[in-house]
Enzyme design. Sequence first.
Site, mmCIF file in Angstrom:
data_model
loop_
_atom_site.group_PDB
_atom_site.id
_atom_site.type_symbol
_atom_site.label_atom_id
_atom_site.label_comp_id
_atom_site.label_asym_id
_atom_site.label_seq_id
_atom_site.Cartn_x
_atom_site.Cartn_y
_atom_site.Cartn_z
ATOM 1 N N ARG A 50 53.432 46.517 51.991
ATOM 2 C CA ARG A 50 53.576 46.606 50.523
ATOM 3 C C ARG A 50 54.529 45.519 50.014
ATOM 4 N NH1 ARG A 50 57.023 50.143 48.587
ATOM 5 N NH2 ARG A 50 56.333 51.893 49.858
ATOM 6 N N TYR A 102 41.718 37.972 26.583
ATOM 7 C CA TYR A 102 40.817 38.831 27.349
ATOM 8 C C TYR A 102 40.998 40.272 26.844
ATOM 9 C CZ TYR A 102 39.328 41.779 31.177
ATOM 10 O OH TYR A 102 38.741 42.766 31.916
ATOM 11 N N ASP A 174 48.324 32.783 30.648
ATOM 12 C CA ASP A 174 47.226 33.219 31.515
ATOM 13 C C ASP A 174 46.350 31.983 31.742
ATOM 14 O OD1 ASP A 174 44.796 34.119 32.553
ATOM 15 O OD2 ASP A 174 44.925 36.062 31.553
ATOM 16 N N LYS A 199 38.404 35.242 39.556
ATOM 17 C CA LYS A 199 37.528 34.269 38.880
ATOM 18 C C LYS A 199 37.409 32.972 39.680
ATOM 19 C CE LYS A 199 37.944 37.529 35.852
ATOM 20 N NZ LYS A 199 37.078 38.663 35.818
HETATM 21 C C1 LIG Z 1 41.532 35.577 31.197
HETATM 22 C C2 LIG Z 1 41.558 36.819 32.030
HETATM 23 N N1 LIG Z 1 42.736 37.322 32.408
HETATM 24 C C3 LIG Z 1 42.820 38.453 33.144
HETATM 25 C C4 LIG Z 1 41.675 39.135 33.538
HETATM 26 C C5 LIG Z 1 41.794 40.389 34.359
HETATM 27 O O1 LIG Z 1 41.514 40.115 35.698
HETATM 28 P P1 LIG Z 1 40.909 41.190 36.757
HETATM 29 O O2 LIG Z 1 39.526 41.514 36.299
HETATM 30 O O3 LIG Z 1 40.971 40.428 38.046
HETATM 31 O O4 LIG Z 1 41.794 42.366 36.739
HETATM 32 C C6 LIG Z 1 40.428 38.641 33.165
HETATM 33 C C7 LIG Z 1 39.199 39.364 33.569
HETATM 34 O O5 LIG Z 1 38.117 39.093 33.120
HETATM 35 C C8 LIG Z 1 40.365 37.447 32.394
HETATM 36 O O6 LIG Z 1 39.193 36.946 31.993
#
Ligand SMILES: Cc1ncc(COP(=O)(O)O)c(C=O)c1O
Length: 381
Positions: A50, A102, A174, A199
Amino acid sequence: MAYQIETRCIRGDEHREGRHPFGAVAVPIYQTATFSHPGIGESTGYNYTRESNPTRAELEHIVSSMEGALDTVACSSGMAAISLCMELLGSGDHIICSEDLYGGSVRMFQTTGRERGQTFSYVDTSDAELVEKAVTEQTKALYIETPSNPTMQITDLKRMRRLADKYHLLLIVDNTFLSPYFQNPIAFGADLVIHSGTKFLGGHNDTLAGFLCTSRKELAERIRYLYKTTGAGLAPFDSFLMLRGIKTLAVRMERQQSNAMKLAHWLQRHEKVRKVYYAGLPEHPGYEVNQKQARGFGSMISFQTDTQETARRILERVRLIAYAESLGGVESLITYPMLQTHGDLPAKVREKLGITERFLRMSVGIEHVEDLIADLEQALA
Ligand SMILES: Cc1ncc(COP(=O)(O)O)c(C=O)c1O
């Protein structure tokens, strides 16, 4: 001289050769929950998975190396990384966010964030004056996506850093859409960088992961403490899959971008397409800012069709392109943000941003571009 980014995807920083047992070239999967100690008060450097694990540590090193970060923690998903990041902020704090984040991030902010007593303002962060106007006594952070999801707005990171300095704010970016291959927000002053590793980093639509990177020592220490306390860590096997995906990040990103550029031009010429949102088109309002802070435009395209029927017909008829959420992998995907990724956005915000029933978002993969065009052509016919 430090390794170039393509090499760092595979090896991380220089001078780390010969570090795996038996000369293993691929990093072994240390599928163990715990580690035995050589003696009382002694440790091999690893105690309990962990907290840390050698496979995951290698992955964290590679991502830090690519982002130019002091430290990175690998989490079980992008949302786990965002959740960890939000733990750094306290009750009563106000956070200014890009207006089209998102949808899952917005859902988290509007529910658990608000329950913790935090408040959020959603503004067009491509306009620094609007951001400055939104600053209050309680503001503690700027939370940016550039390009934003799904309307591809570009935010000037240097200007955000100047605002962050003026008002003593954390700058959080992000960086999922461009990946560290095309953009390194830390070089432009970001304190914290987030990735959904699911992604582009993973790249194969097969593994969930997230990363939280920081350039600041005191934040790194706090994050490590929260990480072992909350248990957000990525499993050893998934860490291995991420490492494997990242090795080909550079070649995938280049091919995906070149396919996206051709598709964006093709869509622009199609009679049933009204507007194309792609940061690589010179007429995109953020084109020049993106040129200054990124090495590429990525492979995310959104577009408006002439009617709702056209949009729905595309989703029903595509054969090669999958009608599926997510993005960044080798397989091209198309989504309906209004019902899927951005379904949790307030209707008013969706309308203002143009995320209507005619709005589609496409993640362009590495298939042959002529096959992708042929698939869209038959779907639009
Ligand atoms: C820009 C962005 N940030 C964060 C996330 C969240 O990621 P996860 O689906 O791996 O939890 C996504 C998911 O589509 C995203 O497009």
